[in-house]
Write an enzyme that holds these catalytic residues in place. Structure first.
Site, PDB file in Angstrom:
ATOM      1  N   ASP A   1       0.988  -1.223   0.002  1.00 22.17           N
ATOM      2  CA  ASP A   1      -0.026   0.056  -0.043  1.00 22.17           C
ATOM      3  C   ASP A   1       1.052   1.307  -0.075  1.00 22.17           C
ATOM      4  O   ASP A   1       1.966   1.085   0.391  1.00 22.17           O
ATOM      5  CB  ASP A   1      -0.855   0.044   1.186  1.00 22.17           C
ATOM      6  CG  ASP A   1      -1.933   0.770   1.015  1.00 22.17           C
ATOM      7  OD1 ASP A   1      -3.224   0.291   1.030  1.00 22.17           O
ATOM      8  OD2 ASP A   1      -1.996   2.241   0.838  1.00 22.17           O
TER       9      ASP A   1
ATOM     10  N   ASP B   1       3.939   2.491  -4.326  1.00 21.23           N
ATOM     11  CA  ASP B   1       2.867   3.036  -5.411  1.00 21.23           C
ATOM     12  C   ASP B   1       2.835   2.187  -6.614  1.00 21.23           C
ATOM     13  O   ASP B   1       3.737   2.288  -7.373  1.00 21.23           O
ATOM     14  CB  ASP B   1       3.263   4.524  -5.669  1.00 21.23           C
ATOM     15  CG  ASP B   1       2.440   5.253  -6.596  1.00 21.23           C
ATOM     16  OD1 ASP B   1       1.378   4.414  -7.129  1.00 21.23           O
ATOM     17  OD2 ASP B   1       2.760   6.449  -6.987  1.00 21.23           O
ATOM     18  N   VAL B   2       1.827   1.645  -6.800  1.00 20.09           N
ATOM     19  CA  VAL B   2       1.495   0.796  -7.825  1.00 20.09           C
ATOM     20  C   VAL B   2       1.676   1.153  -9.436  1.00 20.09           C
ATOM     21  O   VAL B   2       1.982   0.236 -10.272  1.00 20.09           O
ATOM     22  CB  VAL B   2       0.304  -0.111  -7.789  1.00 20.09           C
ATOM     23  CG1 VAL B   2       0.223  -1.182  -6.223  1.00 20.09           C
ATOM     24  CG2 VAL B   2      -0.915   0.748  -7.901  1.00 20.09           C
TER      25      VAL B   2
ATOM     26  N   SER C   1     -15.008  -3.013 -10.948  1.00 22.16           N
ATOM     27  CA  SER C   1     -16.081  -2.311 -10.426  1.00 22.16           C
ATOM     28  C   SER C   1     -17.340  -2.511 -11.506  1.00 22.16           C
ATOM     29  O   SER C   1     -17.129  -2.402 -12.560  1.00 22.16           O
ATOM     30  CB  SER C   1     -15.812  -0.837 -10.071  1.00 22.16           C
ATOM     31  OG  SER C   1     -16.988  -0.159 -10.045  1.00 22.16           O
TER      32      SER C   1
ATOM     33  N   TYR D   1     -12.861   6.587 -13.740  1.00 23.62           N
ATOM     34  CA  TYR D   1     -12.985   5.368 -13.090  1.00 23.62           C
ATOM     35  C   TYR D   1     -13.727   4.254 -13.991  1.00 23.62           C
ATOM     36  O   TYR D   1     -13.160   3.258 -13.928  1.00 23.62           O
ATOM     37  CB  TYR D   1     -13.733   5.931 -11.775  1.00 23.62           C
ATOM     38  CG  TYR D   1     -13.691   4.675 -10.816  1.00 23.62           C
ATOM     39  CD1 TYR D   1     -12.626   4.452  -9.843  1.00 23.62           C
ATOM     40  CD2 TYR D   1     -14.886   3.970 -10.601  1.00 23.62           C
ATOM     41  CE1 TYR D   1     -12.771   3.314  -8.792  1.00 23.62           C
ATOM     42  CE2 TYR D   1     -14.873   2.802  -9.567  1.00 23.62           C
ATOM     43  CZ  TYR D   1     -14.048   2.410  -8.841  1.00 23.62           C
ATOM     44  OH  TYR D   1     -14.226   1.482  -8.119  1.00 23.62           O
TER      45      TYR D   1
ATOM     46  N   LYS E   1     -11.932   1.066 -14.981  1.00 23.54           N
ATOM     47  CA  LYS E   1     -12.477  -0.430 -14.531  1.00 23.54           C
ATOM     48  C   LYS E   1     -12.880  -1.202 -15.737  1.00 23.54           C
ATOM     49  O   LYS E   1     -12.818  -2.473 -15.534  1.00 23.54           O
ATOM     50  CB  LYS E   1     -13.668  -0.053 -13.564  1.00 23.54           C
ATOM     51  CG  LYS E   1     -13.002   0.340 -12.131  1.00 23.54           C
ATOM     52  CD  LYS E   1     -11.980  -0.356 -11.476  1.00 23.54           C
ATOM     53  CE  LYS E   1     -11.978  -0.071 -10.053  1.00 23.54           C
ATOM     54  NZ  LYS E   1     -10.624  -0.795  -9.605  1.00 23.54           N
TER      55      LYS E   1
HETATM   56  P1  NAP Z   1     -10.122   2.290   0.070  1.00 19.94           P
HETATM   57  O1  NAP Z   1     -10.839   2.078   1.113  1.00 19.94           O
HETATM   58  O2  NAP Z   1      -9.923   3.685  -0.521  1.00 19.94           O
HETATM   59  O3  NAP Z   1      -8.710   1.593  -0.075  1.00 19.94           O
HETATM   60  C1  NAP Z   1      -7.929   1.566  -1.126  1.00 19.94           C
HETATM   61  C2  NAP Z   1      -6.455   1.361  -0.719  1.00 19.94           C
HETATM   62  O4  NAP Z   1      -5.561   1.353  -1.693  1.00 19.94           O
HETATM   63  C3  NAP Z   1      -5.958   2.486   0.287  1.00 19.94           C
HETATM   64  O5  NAP Z   1      -5.240   2.002   1.250  1.00 19.94           O
HETATM   65  C4  NAP Z   1      -5.382   3.386  -0.717  1.00 19.94           C
HETATM   66  O6  NAP Z   1      -4.570   4.077   0.050  1.00 19.94           O
HETATM   67  C5  NAP Z   1      -4.680   2.215  -1.604  1.00 19.94           C
HETATM   68  N1  NAP Z   1      -4.061   2.890  -2.811  1.00 19.94           N
HETATM   69  C6  NAP Z   1      -4.640   3.797  -3.495  1.00 19.94           C
HETATM   70  N2  NAP Z   1      -3.964   4.154  -4.645  1.00 19.94           N
HETATM   71  C7  NAP Z   1      -2.649   3.442  -4.389  1.00 19.94           C
HETATM   72  C8  NAP Z   1      -1.595   3.068  -4.921  1.00 19.94           C
HETATM   73  N3  NAP Z   1      -1.143   3.780  -6.238  1.00 19.94           N
HETATM   74  N4  NAP Z   1      -0.477   2.129  -4.614  1.00 19.94           N
HETATM   75  C9  NAP Z   1      -0.842   1.513  -3.600  1.00 19.94           C
HETATM   76  N5  NAP Z   1      -1.838   1.606  -2.617  1.00 19.94           N
HETATM   77  C10 NAP Z   1      -2.752   2.467  -3.161  1.00 19.94           C
HETATM   78  O7  NAP Z   1     -11.274   1.740  -1.295  1.00 19.94           O
HETATM   79  P2  NAP Z   1     -11.989   0.189  -1.174  1.00 19.94           P
HETATM   80  O8  NAP Z   1     -13.405   0.525  -1.233  1.00 19.94           O
HETATM   81  O9  NAP Z   1     -11.304  -0.508  -0.303  1.00 19.94           O
HETATM   82  O10 NAP Z   1     -11.646  -0.128  -2.865  1.00 19.94           O
HETATM   83  C11 NAP Z   1     -10.678  -1.422  -2.919  1.00 19.94           C
HETATM   84  C12 NAP Z   1     -10.793  -1.549  -4.366  1.00 19.94           C
HETATM   85  O11 NAP Z   1     -12.220  -1.913  -4.885  1.00 19.94           O
HETATM   86  C13 NAP Z   1     -10.514  -0.491  -5.318  1.00 19.94           C
HETATM   87  O12 NAP Z   1      -9.895  -0.905  -6.698  1.00 19.94           O
HETATM   88  C14 NAP Z   1     -11.761   0.321  -5.574  1.00 19.94           C
HETATM   89  O13 NAP Z   1     -11.765   0.785  -6.948  1.00 19.94           O
HETATM   90  C15 NAP Z   1     -12.765  -1.102  -5.790  1.00 19.94           C
HETATM   91  N6  NAP Z   1     -13.986  -0.954  -5.930  1.00 19.94           N
HETATM   92  C16 NAP Z   1     -14.791  -0.514  -4.574  1.00 19.94           C
HETATM   93  C17 NAP Z   1     -16.058  -0.272  -4.528  1.00 19.94           C
HETATM   94  C18 NAP Z   1     -16.706   0.373  -3.339  1.00 19.94           C
HETATM   95  O14 NAP Z   1     -18.036   0.266  -3.234  1.00 19.94           O
HETATM   96  N7  NAP Z   1     -16.087   0.463  -2.189  1.00 19.94           N
HETATM   97  C19 NAP Z   1     -16.902  -0.650  -5.521  1.00 19.94           C
HETATM   98  C20 NAP Z   1     -16.300  -1.608  -6.724  1.00 19.94           C
HETATM   99  C21 NAP Z   1     -14.988  -1.490  -6.824  1.00 19.94           C
HETATM  100  P3  NAP Z   1      -5.026   5.620   0.326  1.00 19.94           P
HETATM  101  O15 NAP Z   1      -6.302   5.661   1.150  1.00 19.94           O
HETATM  102  O16 NAP Z   1      -3.801   6.251   1.196  1.00 19.94           O
HETATM  103  O17 NAP Z   1      -5.408   6.607  -1.028  1.00 19.94           O
END
Ligand code: NAP
Length: 246
Positions: free
Chosen positions: A36, A62-63, A141, A154, A158
């Site tokens: 992360d 940072d991926v 997503s 986004y 996705k």
């Molecule tokens: P989240 O709570 O914001 O967690 C995402 C994590 O990824 C955070 O720790 C973030 O760090 C980290 N991150 C962001 N950019 C990064 C990078 N370049 N390198 C390394 N780490 C990075 O989001 P989530 O809801 O768990 O989402 C996880 C995945 O599911 C994402 O791909 C999201 O698009 C997908 N998704 C989520 C939902 C939903 O409803 N929540 C729905 C569909 C898909 P920071 O917080 O410091 O940025």
């Protein structure tokens, strides 16, 4: 679904869905690499994995940066000698209406989701082809299927992940590497907590199962795809949405 002896890497595992995926993989016996860009949260989740009795390596990453991803894979192979499972989960949103979206908002989202997944899949593929085994799961997503207002960046990224998943699945199938994607629906994490209550109610009303998803709902599907039970599945897109937009 026993993953004992497997090594799994989860990106964006410091919180939310990624954290739950990492902990659920560990509960099924896997050792974990927690990547992360937030060092503190990565460290914290690595400790949680260790409390479950599994080994964990955390790496600030940072991926979207090749040098970071290269170091992540070098450290993983130094520590564990192999990688069996990669979950590309790291994600961000930079929402804006199309007519107002800046280049930065567009580029940042594409970089994290698409470039990040490309880089991690590339290093994993080089390793997994040689080992003749592996599982890759890309977190897309449902927005990539239906398109979300305010999320041209986004939704595009996705949707792009689905094409990347299928192309990689075709390339890697003969090496017994399965590549699949999950399209989560509306999941209760920090990413969705910022959405105003009224909008949330409208979205929940669209869900046949009448509730938001929990990170565990996604983690369960990931563990399935990473297990032997999914050995004959590749290039699939699993919708985990409570039936929304089926
Ligand atoms: P989240 O709570 O914001 O967690 C995402 C994590 O990824 C955070 O720790 C973030 O760090 C980290 N991150 C962001 N950019 C990064 C990078 N370049 N390198 C390394 N780490 C990075 O989001 P989530 O809801 O768990 O989402 C996880 C995945 O599911 C994402 O791909 C999201 O698009 C997908 N998704 C989520 C939902 C939903 O409803 N929540 C729905 C569909 C898909 P920071 O917080 O410091 O940025």
């Amino acid at each position: 679904m026993d993953l004992t002896g497997k090594v799994a890497m989860v990106t964006g595992a410091g919180q939310g869905i990624g954290r739950e995926i990492a902990l659920f993989l560990a509960q099924h016996g896997a050792d974990l690499v927690i990547a992360d860009w937030n060092e503190e949260s990565a460290k914290f989740v690595a400790r949680e994995v260790e409390q479950l009795g599994r080994s964990a390596l955390w790496q600030k990453t940072d991926v979207s940066k090749r040098s970071d991803v290269e170091r992540l894979f070098d450290r993983t192979l130094d520590r564990f000698g192999a990688l069996d499972i990669l979950v590309n989960n790291a994600g961000i949103t930079r929402d804006a209406m199309l007519h107002k979206m800046t280049d930065e908002q567009f580029d940042e989202v594409i970089a994290v989701h698409m470039k990040g997944t490309f880089l991690c899949m590339q290093y994993a593929a080089r390793h997994m082809r040689e080992r003749n085994q592996g599982k890759i799961v890309n977190i897309s997503s449902i927005g990539g299927k239906v398109g979300n207002i305010g999320q041209v960046n986004y939704s595009g990224a996705k949707a792009g992940l689905i094409g990347m998943t299928k192309a990689a699945a075709k390339e890697l199938a003969k090496f017994h590497v399965n590549v699949n994607a999950i399209q989560p629906g509306f999941i209760d994490t920090d990413m969705t907590r910022v959405i105003p209550e009224k909008i949330k109610e409208i979205k929940i009303a669209e869900i046949p199962m009448q509730r938001m998803g929990q990170p565990l709902d996604i983690a369960r599907a990931v563990v399935f795809l990473c297990s032997d039970y999914a050995d004959y599945m590749t290039g699939n897109v699993l919708e985990v949405t409570g039936g929304r937009f089926m």
